[in-house]
Design a protein around this motif. Structure first.
Motif, PDB file in Angstrom:
ATOM      1  N   PRO A 148       7.034  -4.183   2.950  1.00 51.66           N
ATOM      2  CA  PRO A 148       6.545  -2.795   3.020  1.00 51.66           C
ATOM      3  C   PRO A 148       7.437  -1.826   2.261  1.00 51.66           C
ATOM      4  CG  PRO A 148       6.721  -3.776   5.223  1.00 51.66           C
ATOM      5  CD  PRO A 148       7.372  -4.714   4.275  1.00 51.66           C
ATOM      6  N   LEU A 149       8.720  -2.188   2.139  1.00 50.73           N
ATOM      7  CA  LEU A 149       9.662  -1.295   1.456  1.00 50.73           C
ATOM      8  C   LEU A 149       9.611  -1.472  -0.060  1.00 50.73           C
ATOM      9  CD1 LEU A 149      12.746  -1.809   3.804  1.00 50.73           C
ATOM     10  CD2 LEU A 149      11.045   0.015   3.895  1.00 50.73           C
ATOM     11  N   GLY A 150       9.057  -2.590  -0.506  1.00 49.52           N
ATOM     12  CA  GLY A 150       8.982  -2.840  -1.944  1.00 49.52           C
ATOM     13  C   GLY A 150      10.324  -3.124  -2.581  1.00 49.52           C
ATOM     14  N   ILE A 151      11.305  -3.560  -1.767  1.00 52.15           N
ATOM     15  CA  ILE A 151      12.641  -3.821  -2.327  1.00 52.15           C
ATOM     16  C   ILE A 151      12.891  -5.316  -2.490  1.00 52.15           C
ATOM     17  CG2 ILE A 151      15.066  -3.152  -2.170  1.00 52.15           C
ATOM     18  CD1 ILE A 151      14.438  -1.531   0.243  1.00 52.15           C
ATOM     19  N   CYS A 297       8.097  -1.932  13.071  1.00 52.77           N
ATOM     20  CA  CYS A 297       7.135  -3.023  13.286  1.00 52.77           C
ATOM     21  C   CYS A 297       6.211  -2.675  14.450  1.00 52.77           C
ATOM     22  CB  CYS A 297       7.859  -4.337  13.554  1.00 52.77           C
ATOM     23  SG  CYS A 297       6.754  -5.775  13.447  1.00 52.77           S
ATOM     24  N   GLU A 298       5.770  -1.418  14.461  1.00 51.98           N
ATOM     25  CA  GLU A 298       4.873  -0.977  15.549  1.00 51.98           C
ATOM     26  C   GLU A 298       3.586  -1.785  15.598  1.00 51.98           C
ATOM     27  OE1 GLU A 298       7.234   2.710  14.225  1.00 51.98           O
ATOM     28  OE2 GLU A 298       6.262   1.001  13.262  1.00 51.98           O
ATOM     29  N   VAL A 299       3.258  -2.435  14.503  1.00 53.94           N
ATOM     30  CA  VAL A 299       2.022  -3.215  14.430  1.00 53.94           C
ATOM     31  C   VAL A 299       2.087  -4.457  15.319  1.00 53.94           C
ATOM     32  CG1 VAL A 299       2.619  -4.749  12.506  1.00 53.94           C
ATOM     33  CG2 VAL A 299       0.277  -3.905  12.735  1.00 53.94           C
ATOM     34  N   LEU A 300       3.268  -4.779  15.844  1.00 53.00           N
ATOM     35  CA  LEU A 300       3.387  -5.939  16.731  1.00 53.00           C
ATOM     36  C   LEU A 300       2.461  -5.825  17.943  1.00 53.00           C
ATOM     37  CD1 LEU A 300       4.841  -8.582  17.605  1.00 53.00           C
ATOM     38  CD2 LEU A 300       6.480  -7.135  18.814  1.00 53.00           C
ATOM     39  N   ILE A 301       2.318  -4.606  18.480  1.00 56.72           N
ATOM     40  CA  ILE A 301       1.505  -4.439  19.688  1.00 56.72           C
ATOM     41  C   ILE A 301       0.035  -4.769  19.420  1.00 56.72           C
ATOM     42  CG2 ILE A 301       0.770  -2.827  21.483  1.00 56.72           C
ATOM     43  CD1 ILE A 301       3.761  -3.803  21.582  1.00 56.72           C
ATOM     44  N   ALA A 491       3.513  -5.911   7.191  1.00 54.71           N
ATOM     45  CA  ALA A 491       3.288  -5.243   8.472  1.00 54.71           C
ATOM     46  C   ALA A 491       2.861  -3.791   8.309  1.00 54.71           C
ATOM     47  CB  ALA A 491       4.548  -5.322   9.334  1.00 54.71           C
ATOM     48  N   ASP A 492       2.888  -3.247   7.096  1.00 56.29           N
ATOM     49  CA  ASP A 492       2.379  -1.898   6.870  1.00 56.29           C
ATOM     50  C   ASP A 492       0.891  -1.897   6.529  1.00 56.29           C
ATOM     51  OD1 ASP A 492       4.607  -0.496   7.541  1.00 56.29           O
ATOM     52  OD2 ASP A 492       4.843   0.512   5.605  1.00 56.29           O
ATOM     53  N   ASP A 493       0.261  -3.065   6.618  1.00 52.88           N
ATOM     54  CA  ASP A 493      -1.186  -3.165   6.446  1.00 52.88           C
ATOM     55  C   ASP A 493      -1.774  -3.657   7.766  1.00 52.88           C
ATOM     56  OD1 ASP A 493      -3.813  -3.759   5.879  1.00 52.88           O
ATOM     57  OD2 ASP A 493      -3.401  -4.736   3.958  1.00 52.88           O
ATOM     58  N   VAL A 520       6.178  -9.293   8.061  1.00 55.95           N
ATOM     59  CA  VAL A 520       7.244  -8.806   7.180  1.00 55.95           C
ATOM     60  C   VAL A 520       7.301  -7.287   7.324  1.00 55.95           C
ATOM     61  CG1 VAL A 520       8.183  -8.811   4.858  1.00 55.95           C
ATOM     62  CG2 VAL A 520       6.774 -10.740   5.632  1.00 55.95           C
ATOM     63  N   CYS A 521       8.380  -6.819   7.928  1.00 54.39           N
ATOM     64  CA  CYS A 521       8.451  -5.402   8.294  1.00 54.39           C
ATOM     65  C   CYS A 521       9.857  -4.880   7.973  1.00 54.39           C
ATOM     66  CB  CYS A 521       8.126  -5.238   9.782  1.00 54.39           C
ATOM     67  SG  CYS A 521       9.184  -6.213  10.878  1.00 54.39           S
ATOM     68  N   TYR A 522      10.304  -3.903   8.715  1.00 55.36           N
ATOM     69  CA  TYR A 522      11.665  -3.389   8.557  1.00 55.36           C
ATOM     70  C   TYR A 522      12.106  -2.839   9.905  1.00 55.36           C
ATOM     71  CZ  TYR A 522       9.101   1.041   8.126  1.00 55.36           C
ATOM     72  OH  TYR A 522       8.268   2.100   8.343  1.00 55.36           O
ATOM     73  N   ARG A 523      13.372  -2.500   9.999  1.00 53.91           N
ATOM     74  CA  ARG A 523      13.939  -1.976  11.241  1.00 53.91           C
ATOM     75  C   ARG A 523      14.390  -0.553  10.963  1.00 53.91           C
ATOM     76  NH1 ARG A 523      19.225  -4.980  12.482  1.00 53.91           N
ATOM     77  NH2 ARG A 523      20.020  -3.293  11.207  1.00 53.91           N
ATOM     78  N   ARG A 524      13.674   0.413  11.533  1.00 56.96           N
ATOM     79  CA  ARG A 524      13.935   1.802  11.164  1.00 56.96           C
ATOM     80  C   ARG A 524      15.326   2.251  11.583  1.00 56.96           C
ATOM     81  NH1 ARG A 524      11.224   5.893   8.979  1.00 56.96           N
ATOM     82  NH2 ARG A 524       9.255   4.761   8.875  1.00 56.96           N
TER      83      ARG A 524
END
Length: 1035
Positions: A148-151, A297-301, A491-493, A520-524
């Motif tokens: 999601p970060l594109g890095i 990773c709010e999409v986990l729920i 995870a941003d989709d 595949v997400c990130y930890r804010r």
């Protein structure tokens, strides 16, 4: 086809214009782990036309032609007609001599052949397209847009597979055109640029055509990119089952298959609102508290709820979950549906703990809840197993509990009970227990018929970059060992995530095999809310600070699509915020924290309504003689007709039969009688561990093998009584950590089962130390969760070297919670003491006592873990026998066995009392007899070490007023029982006398590897034990 096969050897080789050298000249310089689809060590022309993948393709086309000649390209029609007519293949498809065809038919065929002079080029092009499709199926995930970060590249590799033509964001347009030229125009696939608009027949191993059987190459590439190179990366081509591969292809390749109704989109948005606003609410109210939130990773729920919804739709009514700390409170609130006030009150520092247990931090607690699933309108039971900070340690525990729940409800195929395991990326790749748990997934006595694994892939450990944390491309590669498909998803989709979770749940329901969803997400934030991640990941966190939250992104998308409008979206947010505020207000009324409200495995009906034992007594553990005799007779026979057993086993069974006639039992028979009697009472027994069916020391033989018929077995224990409970005995995989965790989970499910794990040798338990230290020892104190698991640990110093001697009793005794300096003042002393301890530690010296302690484990009105140091040489020791008289009604487990010889008859004359436990008793009695000191030295056996039998040992010490008190053990002084026993024994006598030590000297290793040294040490300790002047100079 026979003619086609016959001429295969004559067909000239398929040609290719260039080798890999051409491609490598145009490849990026970045190093790659993955090889080319084809690696040529010789010119391609060396590959026969009808071998390998070519023959498969030609055969596939041939069968299609047989069914309908018009279903294949005209060139194939001519090719097969000529081949069937006996054409010589080496002449580049010139007109064959007529066989049965007429001259007019032949001239038509000739004209068609001349119209298509380059049939071999066409075949080569079709094969190239098939190879291209396969390349996307195998390696498309490497270029999917997952981060999601594109890095970062999710596979830690910035270069591209050399056999994929891609126009994804990884390449700019110029590079794409160059790759297109290299791979097509005279390159890897030998296709011309004009071929991009040529129509190609699609093989049956792809679904990109939908209802079309042929597509232009340009459209083929586009559809492959849509299927495999967008926000979902699919790893599945390692699976060695065609049906399963086809199933997955159909789910991801079919055009337009990932469609959602407006109602489904609104549900997804509402779930994202709850997930996101829950974390924001906690942050507003308790900004300085650790909570290990789900931000990023709010999409986990919605992902978990989707898996549960789909599984419920497929018939599942019980889901058992295990997860680490990150996002746990959110899962408890929005998936399990724990009351919000119960969660919020955990943040109150003034909340008093209830009396029971010491508790645990809020993000380790479990939960059990039964509710209606709103999507399917069916009842669903959800259990989230409590876990320690030791990541992944709960994996086998969840699987064991799942297996038990399936067993008790007769769910032999896993259609009603299932498990979901959540993982972090670093732990999933780094912790060996993940592999051990996967390795159990398809074993008959351990399978749970498929688990859905969800990886919250933060792309970082605590502070460790994934490039430093794993050698594999993905954190999920361990799942490949069991042929589990792996679905990576950005995870941003949210819609891609939900689609993948639906597919995962359907896969589990269809094939009953494991499946992995990699979010595949990130930890804010940092590792926790107080941690500063910019110290170690500055660039990543600069990007994260700029990253728009997934809820905001998805809401904007749905508003732009007209699915919802801004006021509806804001109303959804306000509605959930109000729920949180009202729950927060109610939480202030909570004054006491009841840990039992967080119980993950309730046992309804076993305790009183307030969770107390129904009594504080234990009935006699004896058995009537008829049952003893009956069990003994079955144990010494083969209850199945026409079953041939090994000759050596016949002798063992004959010996058992003679013992039964003589009303005696050895160790194996005592165990048989304990198990058999409990089975009659409806208690399920499960014995698991390495080689337990026969027994490491060839003493048990609970599974008989027919010597003439392969895989034909007989378990006599299951032939005892007409309506008995089932007996499960199963050799485990060569794992301690995973298997002990599994059996612990199995024992959690019901108090009415005796679950035993036997180590091959006692010291092997140390590779399962995490389960012992984090679950078995403190489990009740942390989580108010009783467990009656039994550990059988073979122990004894018998000259077998340092690795097969000690079960490390000192470690178990050190973790006992009784106070060495306080003599307990209790009513119902023996049972009350058991109730207040954290576990029971015994070392039995007689088969009868072993029989009693196993039965007591079930007859007690509560459950405690039981650690038994079991013998090795005593299994066949002629003196280690017990009479039926010691096992009849009215008898019970003896915590202490006093001396019953001459010393006990004249106690005032006794000069020394030797206290000991276990096998050393037989060495001491033999030596005492040889020295003719039966009247001078009393030997008292301590059978139950913990809880310590203060009352009985006080009685023993008082019986011999003039005697020295000596603790004797065969273990080294810094090991074994001495440091545990000495202060407690001193407490029993009000420290009136010293307690001396007779045994081996302190040592680093548990035992010597030299047989002579072993015997010398043993004689030395015996000399010390019976030298009545040994301690005079020390007094």
């Amino acid at each position: 086809m026979l003619n086609l096969r016959t001429c295969a050897a004559k067909l000239r080789p398929l040609t290719a214009s260039q080798t890999v050298k051409t491609i490598s000249q145009h490849r990026p310089a970045a190093p790659r782990t993955f090889q080319q689809l084809r690696c040529y060590s010789a010119p391609v022309a060396a590959e026969p036309f009808l071998s390998g993948t070519s023959s498969n393709y030609v055969e596939e086309m041939y069968y299609a032609w047989l069914e309908n000649p018009k279903s294949v390209h005209k060139s194939w029609d001519i090719f097969f007609r000529n081949a069937n007519a006996g054409a010589a293949p080496g002449t580049a498809y010139q007109s064959p001599p007529p066989l049965t065809t007429s001259l007019s038919t032949l001239s038509q065929a000739q004209s068609l052949v001349q119209a298509q002079p380059n049939v071999d080029k066409l075949v080569e092009d079709h094969l190239a397209v098939q190879s291209l499709i396969r390349a996307y199926q195998i390696r498309g995930h490497h270029v999917a847009q997952l981060d999601p970060l594109g890095i970062l590249d999710a596979d830690l590799d910035s270069s591209l597979p050399a056999d994929i033509i891609t126009s994804t964001d990884k390449l700019d347009l110029a590079v794409f055109k160059e790759r297109l030229r290299v791979l097509t125009v005279g390159g890897f696939y030998g296709l011309d640029e004009s071929d991009l608009d040529k129509v190609f027949h699609l093989p049956t191993t792809t679904f990109i055509g939908g209802n079309e059987s042929a597509l232009p190459l340009r459209e083929i590439i586009r559809r492959l990119e849509m299927a495999y190179c967008q926000h979902i990366g699919v790893e599945f081509m390692f699976i060695n089952d065609l049906e399963q591969c086809q199933w997955i292809r159909q789910k991801f390749e079919t055009p337009g298959i990932m469609q959602f109704t407006n109602e489904e989109k609104r549900t997804l948005l509402a779930r994202l609102v709850r997930s996101t606003r829950f974390e924001e609410f906690l942050h507003r109210k308790w900004s300085s508290e650790k909570r290990f939130g789900l931000e990023g990773c709010e999409v986990l729920i919605p992902a978990l709820k989707t898996i549960i919804d789909k599984s419920s739709e497929k018939g599942v009514d019980y889901v058992i979950m295990g997860m680490p700390h990150r996002g746990r409170l959110n899962v408890l609130a929005n998936v399990i549906r724990k009351e919000l006030e119960q969660i919020f009150c955990q943040f109150d520092s003034k909340l008093e703990a209830a009396d029971e247990g010491s508790g645990d931090v809020k993000y380790h607690l479990g939960m059990y809840h039964r509710r209606i699933n709103r999507v399917t309108d069916r009842n669903i039971t959800l259990s989230l197993v409590a876990n320690p900070s030791h990541l992944e340690a709960a994996d086998p525990v969840v699987q064991g509990k799942t297996k038990a729940e399936q067993f008790y409800c007769g769910d032999t195929e896993g259609k009603k009970v299932m498990s979901i395991l959540l993982h972090g990326d670093a732990a999933f790749a780094g912790q060996g227990i993940v592999y051990e748990t996967f390795h159990l997934s398809d074993l008959p006595s351990y399978t749970t018929h498929g688990t859905v694994h969800v990886v919250v892939n933060n792309q970082i450990g605590f502070t460790t970059d994934p490039r430093m944390a794993r050698s594999s491309p993905y954190p999920t590669d361990v799942a490949r060992v069991v042929n589990a498909p792996i679905f990576h998803v950005n995870a941003d989709d949210p819609e891609a995530v939900v689609y993948v979770c639906n597919v995962a749940a359907e896969w589990r329901s269809t094939f009953h095999k494991d499946v992995v969803v990699d979010l595949v997400c990130y930890r804010r934030n940092g590792h926790n809310e107080m941690d500063e991640p910019m110290f170690t990941q500055p660039l990543m966190y600069k990007q994260i600070r700029k990253q728009k939250p997934v809820l905001q992104k998805y809401a904007e998308l749905l508003i732009s699509q007209g699915v919802v409008n801004q006021p509806e979206y804001e109303e959804e947010i306000a509605k959930y915020d109000k729920i949180c505020e009202e729950a927060h207000a109610r939480s202030k009324d909570e004054k006491i924290l009841h840990i039992k409200h967080w119980l993950d495995s309730p046992w309804p009906g076993f305790f009183t309504l307030d969770g107390q034992p129904r009594s504080m007594t234990c009935p006699s553990t004896g058995l009537n003689e008829e049952d003893l005799t009956h069990i003994g007779q079955v144990a010494s026979s083969v209850p199945v007709e026409d079953f041939t057993i090994h000759g050596g086993l016949s002798r063992i069974l004959k010996t058992r039969g003679e013992m039964v006639k003589n009303r005696t039992v050895d160790w194996a028979l005592a165990e048989y009688m304990a198990f058999g009697s409990l089975l009659k009472e409806g208690i399920h027994i499960r014995l698991s561990g390495q080689d337990v069916e026969r027994g490491t020391f060839s003493h048990r033989h609970h599974v008989l093998h027919d010597q003439n018929v392969d895989k034909r077995i007989c378990i006599p224990m299951n032939h005892l009584w007409p309506n008995q409970a089932p007996y499960t005995v199963c050799n485990s995989s060569l794992s301690e950590y995973g298997v002990l965790g599994f059996e612990l989970g199995f024992a959690m499910a019901s108090p009415n089962a005796l679950v035993l794990w036997e180590a091959q040798f006692g010291d092997f338990h140390n590779t399962a130390q995490c389960i012992i230290d984090q679950f078995i020892c403190p489990g009740q104190a942390k989580w108010v969760r009783q467990n009656g698991i039994v550990l059988l640990l073979p122990h004894g110093m018998e000259g077998m070297g340092p690795e097969h001697s000690s079960a490390r009793p000192e470690r178990f005794l050190q973790m006992c919670n009784d106070d060495p300096d306080v003599f307990p003042k209790l009513d119902d002393f023996d049972v009350r003491q058991l109730y207040e301890c954290n576990w029971i530690v015994v070392n039995c010296s007689t088969p009868a006592n072993f029989f009693h302690v196993l039965r007591r484990q079930i007859l007690l009105p509560f459950r405690k873990p039981l650690i038994i140091f079991t013998p090795k040489s005593l299994l066949r020791h002629p003196e280690a026998r017990s009479s039926f008289d010691d096992m009849l009604p009215g008898t019970h487990f003896l915590r202490v066995i006093p001396d019953s010889g001459p010393a006990a008859q004249n106690p005032e004359q006794v000069k020394r009392v030797l206290f000991c436990t276990g096998k050393v008793y037989y060495d001491l009695t033999r030596e005492r007899k040889a020295r003719q000191m039966e009247a001078d030295v009393a030997i008292t056996r301590v059978e139950q070490l913990s809880p310590f039998p203060f009352d009985l040992l006080q009685r023993e010490a008082q019986k011999y007023p003039a005697a020295e008190l000596v603790w004797c053990q065969e273990e080294h002084k810094n090991q074994g029982y001495y440091d545990y026993v000495k202060p407690r024994l001193r407490t029993t006598i009000n420290r009136a006398k010293p307690v001396w030590y007779a045994g081996r000297e302190p040592a680093a290793a548990p035992a010597t590897g030299n047989k002579k040294t072993h015997l010398t040490e043993l004689q030395r300790l015996l000399d010390m034990a019976f030298n009545l002047d040994a301690f005079k100079d020390l007094a």
